[in-house]
Design a protein around this motif. Structure first.
Motif, PDB file in Angstrom:
ATOM      1  N   THR A 196       0.792  -1.234   0.000  1.00 35.82           N
ATOM      2  CA  THR A 196       0.000   0.000   0.000  1.00 35.82           C
ATOM      3  C   THR A 196       0.825   1.285   0.000  1.00 35.82           C
ATOM      4  N   HIS A 197       1.983   1.263   0.557  1.00 38.15           N
ATOM      5  CA  HIS A 197       2.867   2.439   0.618  1.00 38.15           C
ATOM      6  C   HIS A 197       4.298   1.985   0.388  1.00 38.15           C
ATOM      7  N   PRO A 198       4.652   1.711  -0.856  1.00 44.19           N
ATOM      8  CA  PRO A 198       6.011   1.205  -1.110  1.00 44.19           C
ATOM      9  C   PRO A 198       7.060   2.094  -0.444  1.00 44.19           C
ATOM     10  N   PRO A 199       7.882   1.507   0.402  1.00 41.61           N
ATOM     11  CA  PRO A 199       8.860   2.302   1.146  1.00 41.61           C
ATOM     12  C   PRO A 199       9.842   3.025   0.237  1.00 41.61           C
ATOM     13  N   ARG A 200      10.155   4.253   0.627  1.00 42.71           N
ATOM     14  CA  ARG A 200      11.160   5.036  -0.083  1.00 42.71           C
ATOM     15  C   ARG A 200      11.905   5.896   0.917  1.00 42.71           C
ATOM     16  N   LEU A 201      13.130   6.151   0.607  1.00 45.27           N
ATOM     17  CA  LEU A 201      13.976   7.007   1.421  1.00 45.27           C
ATOM     18  C   LEU A 201      13.873   8.402   0.812  1.00 45.27           C
TER      19      LEU A 201
END
Length: 163
Positions: free
Chosen positions: A111-116
Motif C-alpha cells: 500500500t505504501h512502497p517504502p522510499r527514502l
C-alpha cells in the motif's frame, strides 16, 4: 533524489531484528550512505579512548580501522542498510518478532512502497538519553549522480553518544 527501497522484509541482523530491502540492488542507497559518511564526517565528535576501546572490543583490524577513521565499523564495504526493530534478542524471540511484524510489513509494501525521501538529524543529548529529532532534509535532487555508484556505504545505527 528520493530512493525507492523496494519491498522490505523483517529479518535477523546480528543479534537484533531489522527491516531490510528484499532486492539485491542497493547501489543507490550505498552511494547516498557513502556521500553522507564522507561529506559529513567533519561534524562528528572524536571518540575518547575508553569509548573507542569499548566499541572496538571484538572487532577485527578492518573494523577497528573503520571505527577509528569514520566512527563506526559498519561503513563502506561493511554497510548493510537496515531499519532496526528490536534491541538484542535471542533466536527464538527474533523469529517470533519476525512472524508478528510480517503481515504489517507486507501490507506496507503493497500500500505504501517504502522510499527514502529524507535524511533526519538526531541528537543524543547525553549518553543513553532518548534521541531528539532536530532537522529533516528532503531528498529532492536529480539522478545525475548515478553515473558513478561504485562507492560503498554507511550505517544508520543509533546511540553514538555523540552529536
Amino acid at each position: 533524489p528520493a530512493l525507492p527501497l523496494g519491498a522490505m522484509q523483517p529479518s535477523r541482523l546480528a543479534d537484533f531484528v531489522a527491516l531490510r530491502p528484499a532486492g539485491a540492488d542497493h547501489a543507490r542507497i550505498e552511494h547516498l550512505a557513502h556521500e553522507c559518511i564522507t561529506s559529513l564526517d567533519h561534524l562528528r565528535a572524536a571518540w575518547d579512548v575508553a569509548e573507542f576501546e569499548r566499541r572496538a572490543a571484538g572487532l577485527d583490524a578492518r573494523g577497528r580501522e573503520l571505527l577509528q577513521r569514520w566512527g563506526y565499523a559498519h561503513v563502506f564495504e561493511r554497510f548493510r542498510f537496515h531499519l532496526t526493530l528490536s534491541a538484542p534478542v535471542d533466536e527464538a524471540r527474533a523469529q517470533r518478532l519476525i512472524e508478528a511484524v510480517r503481515p504489517a510489513v507486507e501490507h506496507l509494501n503493497r500500500t505504501h512502497p517504502p522510499r527514502l525521501d529524507r535524511i533526519c538529524l538526531f541528537v543524543e543529548p547525553a549518553p543513553g538519553a532518548p534521541l531528539r529529532r532536530v532537522a529533516d532534509y528532503l531528498l529532492t535532487g536529480s539522478d545525475s549522480y548515478l553515473a558513478d555508484t561504485s562507492g560503498a556505504a554507511a550505517d544508520t545505527s543509533r546511540s553514538s553518544g555523540r552529536q
